[in-house]
Write a protein that holds these residues in place. Structure first.
Motif, PDB file in Angstrom:
ATOM      1  N   MET A   1       0.932  -0.670   0.177  1.00 32.50           N
ATOM      2  CA  MET A   1      -0.041  -0.391   0.127  1.00 32.50           C
ATOM      3  C   MET A   1       1.056   1.119   0.239  1.00 32.50           C
ATOM      4  O   MET A   1       2.084   1.263   0.937  1.00 32.50           O
ATOM      5  N   VAL A   2       0.412   1.649  -1.310  1.00 39.61           N
ATOM      6  CA  VAL A   2       1.318   3.389  -1.243  1.00 39.61           C
ATOM      7  C   VAL A   2       0.818   4.579   0.063  1.00 39.61           C
ATOM      8  O   VAL A   2      -0.296   4.645   0.528  1.00 39.61           O
ATOM      9  N   THR A   3       1.474   5.157   1.169  1.00 37.15           N
ATOM     10  CA  THR A   3       1.234   5.753   2.379  1.00 37.15           C
ATOM     11  C   THR A   3       1.737   7.287   1.865  1.00 37.15           C
ATOM     12  O   THR A   3       1.125   7.790   2.233  1.00 37.15           O
ATOM     13  N   PHE A 148       6.216   0.751  -6.430  1.00 32.82           N
ATOM     14  CA  PHE A 148       5.672  -0.167  -7.497  1.00 32.82           C
ATOM     15  C   PHE A 148       4.349  -0.246  -8.326  1.00 32.82           C
ATOM     16  O   PHE A 148       3.244   0.031  -7.000  1.00 32.82           O
ATOM     17  N   ALA A 149       3.973   0.262  -9.534  1.00 32.22           N
ATOM     18  CA  ALA A 149       2.778   0.268  -9.784  1.00 32.22           C
ATOM     19  C   ALA A 149       2.232  -1.613 -10.735  1.00 32.22           C
ATOM     20  O   ALA A 149       2.754  -1.293 -11.430  1.00 32.22           O
ATOM     21  N   GLU A 162       4.443 -13.505  -9.446  1.00 34.83           N
ATOM     22  CA  GLU A 162       3.877 -13.062  -8.157  1.00 34.83           C
ATOM     23  C   GLU A 162       4.438 -13.672  -6.961  1.00 34.83           C
ATOM     24  O   GLU A 162       4.527 -12.535  -6.001  1.00 34.83           O
ATOM     25  N   HIS A 163       5.672 -13.869  -7.349  1.00 33.03           N
ATOM     26  CA  HIS A 163       6.904 -14.440  -6.252  1.00 33.03           C
ATOM     27  C   HIS A 163       8.168 -12.407  -5.784  1.00 33.03           C
ATOM     28  O   HIS A 163       7.446 -11.865  -5.135  1.00 33.03           O
ATOM     29  N   SER A 164       8.223 -11.832  -7.177  1.00 29.93           N
ATOM     30  CA  SER A 164       8.540 -10.429  -7.071  1.00 29.93           C
ATOM     31  C   SER A 164       7.412  -9.952  -6.211  1.00 29.93           C
ATOM     32  O   SER A 164       8.036  -9.011  -5.301  1.00 29.93           O
ATOM     33  N   ILE A 165       6.279  -9.724  -6.525  1.00 33.10           N
ATOM     34  CA  ILE A 165       5.687  -9.144  -6.286  1.00 33.10           C
ATOM     35  C   ILE A 165       5.285  -8.895  -4.595  1.00 33.10           C
ATOM     36  O   ILE A 165       4.921  -8.330  -3.834  1.00 33.10           O
ATOM     37  N   LYS A 166       4.588 -10.038  -4.065  1.00 36.02           N
ATOM     38  CA  LYS A 166       4.686 -10.916  -3.088  1.00 36.02           C
ATOM     39  C   LYS A 166       5.826 -10.920  -1.680  1.00 36.02           C
ATOM     40  O   LYS A 166       5.732 -10.390  -1.164  1.00 36.02           O
ATOM     41  N   ARG A 167       6.827 -10.760  -2.945  1.00 40.42           N
ATOM     42  CA  ARG A 167       8.308 -11.393  -1.781  1.00 40.42           C
ATOM     43  C   ARG A 167       8.889 -10.471  -1.624  1.00 40.42           C
ATOM     44  O   ARG A 167       9.888 -10.332  -0.601  1.00 40.42           O
ATOM     45  N   PHE A 169       9.074  -7.512  -3.942  1.00 38.53           N
ATOM     46  CA  PHE A 169       8.995  -5.669  -3.957  1.00 38.53           C
ATOM     47  C   PHE A 169       8.715  -5.238  -2.321  1.00 38.53           C
ATOM     48  O   PHE A 169       8.800  -4.312  -2.293  1.00 38.53           O
ATOM     49  N   PRO A 170       8.206  -5.520  -1.575  1.00 39.12           N
ATOM     50  CA  PRO A 170       7.407  -5.505  -0.371  1.00 39.12           C
ATOM     51  C   PRO A 170       8.089  -5.624   0.766  1.00 39.12           C
ATOM     52  O   PRO A 170       8.741  -4.250   1.883  1.00 39.12           O
ATOM     53  N   ARG A 171       9.954  -6.102   0.385  1.00 39.51           N
ATOM     54  CA  ARG A 171      11.189  -5.419   0.853  1.00 39.51           C
ATOM     55  C   ARG A 171      11.944  -4.118   0.362  1.00 39.51           C
ATOM     56  O   ARG A 171      12.746  -4.111   0.955  1.00 39.51           O
TER      57      ARG A 171
END
Length: 188
Positions: A1-3, A148-149, A162-167, A169-171
């Motif tokens: 989520m973008v803050t 990340f858009a 999915e791996h990049s988006i979920k695992r 990018f959030p890092r």
């Protein structure tokens, strides 16, 4: 989520070029281009930098260092490198050509961003697990705040995406949809 987004944020588009669009992308390419185009329009409206990155693998050192024939790229037609026409660039946009996965291997990317006082970037493009992730890892090492858009990023492999988006990018930063990123851009 973008803050939030930094006051000095640039949009960095990865490999939205005609040649890459020919690959079998796991999400509809027209949707990715539509979302990326919306980001371009919003950044232009906000008078913030748009960086358009394309890849030319023919000049990669891998062509001389790797011995397996499948890894070698020798030539492409000129139109292979052209940015998709849905991405409406303007003269003041920054155009970068990379030869590997990571756009920061072209030192002009960091130079152009630093020259403009950029502290944050929004990343979009193809391929999630290659060009986008490679550039994001380097951007993190260079100290940029990354957003990340998610709906303007795609891959040829759905599992890798999915791996990049979920695992991954959030890092490295925040992950959200284009509409929410545009809202945050307006609120900064």
């Amino acid at each position: 989520m973008v803050t939030s987004l930094d006051k000095k944020t640039a949009l960095v588009l990865i490999d939205l070029q005609k040649g890459i669009m020919q690959f079998p992308i796991a999400k509809p390419v027209n949707e990715i281009l539509e979302k990326a185009a919306a980001l371009v329009s919003a950044f232009h409206k906000a008078n913030l930098p748009v960086v358009v990155v394309n890849v030319d693998p023919t000049k990669s050192l891998l062509n001389t260092l790797r011995t397996d024939a499948n890894a070698k790229f020798t030539s492409f037609p000129d139109e292979w490198f052209e940015i998709a026409p849905e991405i409406k660039t303007i003269e003041s946009d920054i155009f970068i050509t990379k030869h590997t996965w990571n756009a920061f291997t072209n030192p002009n990317l960091d130079i152009e961003l630093k020259k403009r006082g950029i502290t944050g970037i929004v990343l979009a493009g193809i391929s999630t697990s290659v060009g986008v992730e490679g550039t994001a890892r380097a951007a993190s090492e260079y100290g940029y705040n990354i957003t990340f858009a998610e709906d303007a990023i795609a891959d040829t492999n759905a599992d890798a995406h999915e791996h990049s988006i979920k695992r991954i990018f959030p890092r490295l930063g925040e992950v959200d949809e284009v509409d929410k990123i545009i809202d945050a851009l307006s609120a900064r």
